[in-house]
Scaffold this motif. Structure first.
Motif, PDB file in Angstrom:
ATOM      1  N   GLN A 118       0.831  -1.211   0.000  1.00  0.00           N
ATOM      2  CA  GLN A 118       0.000   0.000   0.000  1.00  0.00           C
ATOM      3  C   GLN A 118       0.861   1.254   0.000  1.00  0.00           C
ATOM      4  OE1 GLN A 118      -3.245  -0.009  -0.257  1.00  0.00           O
ATOM      5  NE2 GLN A 118      -3.672   2.171   0.023  1.00  0.00           N
ATOM      6  N   LEU A 119       1.892   1.274   0.805  1.00  0.00           N
ATOM      7  CA  LEU A 119       2.756   2.456   0.883  1.00  0.00           C
ATOM      8  C   LEU A 119       3.529   2.677  -0.409  1.00  0.00           C
ATOM      9  CD1 LEU A 119       4.435   2.721   4.404  1.00  0.00           C
ATOM     10  CD2 LEU A 119       3.127   4.465   3.201  1.00  0.00           C
ATOM     11  N   CYS A 120       3.827   1.600  -1.114  1.00  0.00           N
ATOM     12  CA  CYS A 120       4.551   1.741  -2.384  1.00  0.00           C
ATOM     13  C   CYS A 120       3.630   2.159  -3.524  1.00  0.00           C
ATOM     14  CB  CYS A 120       5.250   0.429  -2.738  1.00  0.00           C
ATOM     15  SG  CYS A 120       6.754   0.126  -1.786  1.00  0.00           S
ATOM     16  N   GLY A 121       2.330   2.155  -3.293  1.00  0.00           N
ATOM     17  CA  GLY A 121       1.390   2.632  -4.301  1.00  0.00           C
ATOM     18  C   GLY A 121       1.441   1.819  -5.580  1.00  0.00           C
ATOM     19  N   ALA A 122       1.445   2.525  -6.705  1.00  0.00           N
ATOM     20  CA  ALA A 122       1.440   1.856  -8.003  1.00  0.00           C
ATOM     21  C   ALA A 122       2.652   0.951  -8.174  1.00  0.00           C
ATOM     22  CB  ALA A 122       1.379   2.885  -9.127  1.00  0.00           C
ATOM     23  N   LEU A 123       3.799   1.371  -7.630  1.00  0.00           N
ATOM     24  CA  LEU A 123       4.992   0.532  -7.713  1.00  0.00           C
ATOM     25  C   LEU A 123       4.741  -0.815  -7.038  1.00  0.00           C
ATOM     26  CD1 LEU A 123       8.069   0.241  -8.366  1.00  0.00           C
ATOM     27  CD2 LEU A 123       8.492   1.118  -6.055  1.00  0.00           C
ATOM     28  N   ASP A 170       7.717  -4.392 -11.032  1.00  0.00           N
ATOM     29  CA  ASP A 170       9.051  -3.848 -10.819  1.00  0.00           C
ATOM     30  C   ASP A 170       9.624  -4.239  -9.453  1.00  0.00           C
ATOM     31  OD1 ASP A 170       8.705  -2.745 -13.278  1.00  0.00           O
ATOM     32  OD2 ASP A 170       8.638  -0.663 -12.613  1.00  0.00           O
ATOM     33  N   VAL A 171       8.747  -4.465  -8.479  1.00  0.00           N
ATOM     34  CA  VAL A 171       9.151  -5.076  -7.213  1.00  0.00           C
ATOM     35  C   VAL A 171       8.245  -6.290  -7.014  1.00  0.00           C
ATOM     36  CG1 VAL A 171      10.010  -2.967  -6.136  1.00  0.00           C
ATOM     37  CG2 VAL A 171       7.594  -3.557  -5.910  1.00  0.00           C
ATOM     38  N   LEU A 172       8.620  -7.192  -6.119  1.00  0.00           N
ATOM     39  CA  LEU A 172       7.887  -8.451  -5.995  1.00  0.00           C
ATOM     40  C   LEU A 172       6.834  -8.439  -4.883  1.00  0.00           C
ATOM     41  CD1 LEU A 172      10.606 -11.203  -6.555  1.00  0.00           C
ATOM     42  CD2 LEU A 172       8.791 -10.484  -8.098  1.00  0.00           C
ATOM     43  N   LEU A 173       6.435  -7.255  -4.429  1.00  0.00           N
ATOM     44  CA  LEU A 173       5.484  -7.199  -3.323  1.00  0.00           C
ATOM     45  C   LEU A 173       4.154  -7.865  -3.662  1.00  0.00           C
ATOM     46  CD1 LEU A 173       6.159  -3.598  -1.978  1.00  0.00           C
ATOM     47  CD2 LEU A 173       6.654  -5.751  -0.824  1.00  0.00           C
ATOM     48  N   SER A 174       3.679  -7.696  -4.888  1.00  0.00           N
ATOM     49  CA  SER A 174       2.411  -8.345  -5.251  1.00  0.00           C
ATOM     50  C   SER A 174       2.565  -9.864  -5.264  1.00  0.00           C
ATOM     51  CB  SER A 174       1.919  -7.838  -6.611  1.00  0.00           C
ATOM     52  OG  SER A 174       2.859  -8.109  -7.630  1.00  0.00           O
ATOM     53  N   ARG A 175       3.716 -10.362  -5.675  1.00  0.00           N
ATOM     54  CA  ARG A 175       3.982 -11.797  -5.616  1.00  0.00           C
ATOM     55  C   ARG A 175       4.029 -12.263  -4.157  1.00  0.00           C
ATOM     56  NH1 ARG A 175       2.595 -15.841  -6.973  1.00  0.00           N
ATOM     57  NH2 ARG A 175       2.789 -15.151  -9.130  1.00  0.00           N
TER      58      ARG A 175
END
Length: 402
Positions: free
Chosen positions: A348-353, A358-363
């Protein structure tokens, strides 16, 4: 009285080497494949394991007889957390589920002949394995006693019949440890037996991959059918009808090692968002200076620290030879939810990123969400925790009244 939570110096050095190995060797491979085992394939797993052996960090949990470092549960907590900093860290070190839990159980229960045939190649990373207990409803799931798969005596051995699902790592496993009912009826608290079933047994078939949120487990989550699957008497792991008792040897420690590994991912998510918050400029100031952002970062730190403390408390009890039923249930429930909260806040804090590739947070978010179900849903653990609390109250009260 002061309490020293620092690890033994040798363990601390192993943890440092593991952290360096994960960052230098594993993270680039994880990024290349997006954290997906299906994209990476078995060749990647074997290549990472070879590198882990060269780095001296491979299979730290097994005894030295089988090439490991003989770590107890508290020592594993330190090293496994470092390995879990990457989704590919645990398979690289050969400490991923279900193999790690199977190794633990085989060391405790298997005969010398079974250890040579099944444990040694598993500990070396030459093969993978699976643990076949969970069944489609109304079979064994949150309640293992609902076990419906049956094993009947036949001349020279046993015939196993039943259907299993969500069997992690079944595709490509060299063998399964199958839980089957050898006496009683579904719902009975006893009467289960564990069997070692080789993958080339014509009576055992992997019939499908189950599509799930998570993709980091090598071999996936599969549905497996045992249809007139005949095994010899020496395939029995432990004693007949004692399978549920033996399962506790595996389940408590395996819950904790799951927690250790996922705690590493929570730390990774926090590191990603802290770096982002420190550099991201919004509304004329740094994101890290915003009050709401500070609260989320602080809550992440609190969740990580609290989970680590609960894990180590439970591990201490297990190392003392206690059952750890209550402490492992508390640690598993809290950690599963704390890791989810930490990854979710970070995204959430990283927003669209955060939702981008580009980062693996969604994974990470997809990987950690099932942990609130795997190894017992949070609701089941809360039910068991409450029952133990009430039982203790009634027992203590009766003693006081007496």
């Amino acid at each position: 009285m002061s309490i020293d939570l620092s690890p033994d110096p040798d363990v601390a050095r192993l943890a440092e080497r593991t952290a360096s190995f994960v960052r230098d060797v594993v993270l680039p491979v994880e990024a290349e494949h997006g954290g997906s085992s299906a994209r990476a394939g078995e060749e990647t797993r074997l290549r990472l394991q070879h590198a882990a052996k060269e780095a001296g960090v491979f299979a730290p949990h097994v005894s030295r007889e089988y090439g490991g470092h003989n770590l107890d549960m508290r020592d594993r907590a330190v090293v496994f957390e470092e390995a879990g900093y990457s989704l590919f860290g645990p398979p690289a070190l050969n400490i991923a589920a279900p193999d790690e839990g199977n190794m633990h159980m085989l060391e405790h229960i298997a005969t010398p002949e079974q250890k040579e045939r099944y444990l040694r190649p598993l500990a070396a990373g030459d093969v993978r394995s699976c643990f076949a207990m969970t069944e489609p409803a109304p079979g064994a799931g949150s309640d293992p006693a609902a076990l419906t798969t049956r094993a009947e005596r036949v001349p020279g051995g046993w015939r196993i019949d039943g259907r299993k699902w969500f069997i992690t790592g079944a595709d490509g496993a060299a063998y399964a440890i199958c839980m089957a009912r050898t006496s009683g009826q579904p719902g009975d608290r006893g009467g289960a037996t564990m069997f070692l079933v080789d993958a080339d047994n014509p009576g055992m078939k992997v019939v499908r991959h189950i599509e799930t949120l998570d993709e980091s487990m090598f071999g996936g989550h599969c549905e497996v059918v045992f249809d007139e699957c005949v095994v010899t008497d020496d395939a029995v792991l432990g004693e007949v009808d004692e399978g549920f008792t033996y399962a506790q040897v595996r389940l408590g420690p395996a819950r904790m090692t799951h927690c250790m590994r996922w705690l590493g991912i929570a730390r990774r998510a926090q590191d990603i968002v802290v770096a982002r918050a420190a550099e991201r400029q919004v509304f004329g100031t740094c994101l890290a200076d915003q009050g709401m952002a500070q609260q989320m970062l602080a809550d992440n730190e609190i969740d990580i620290a609290a989970a680590r403390g609960l894990i180590r408390q439970a591990c201490w009890e297990l190392d003392q030879g206690r059952s750890g039923a209550q402490s492992t249930a508390i640690a598993k429930t809290f950690t599963a939810e704390a890791v989810w909260r930490t990854v979710d806040r970070s995204l959430q804090l990283c927003g669209a990123l955060g939702i981008s590739g580009d980062v693996l947070l969604s994974r990470f978010l997809r990987e950690v969400r099932p942990f609130r179900i795997y190894d017992g849903p949070s609701e089941t653990h809360r039910w068991a925790i409450a029952k133990r609390v009430v039982r203790r109250h009634l027992t203590d009260g009766s003693r006081a009244d007496g």
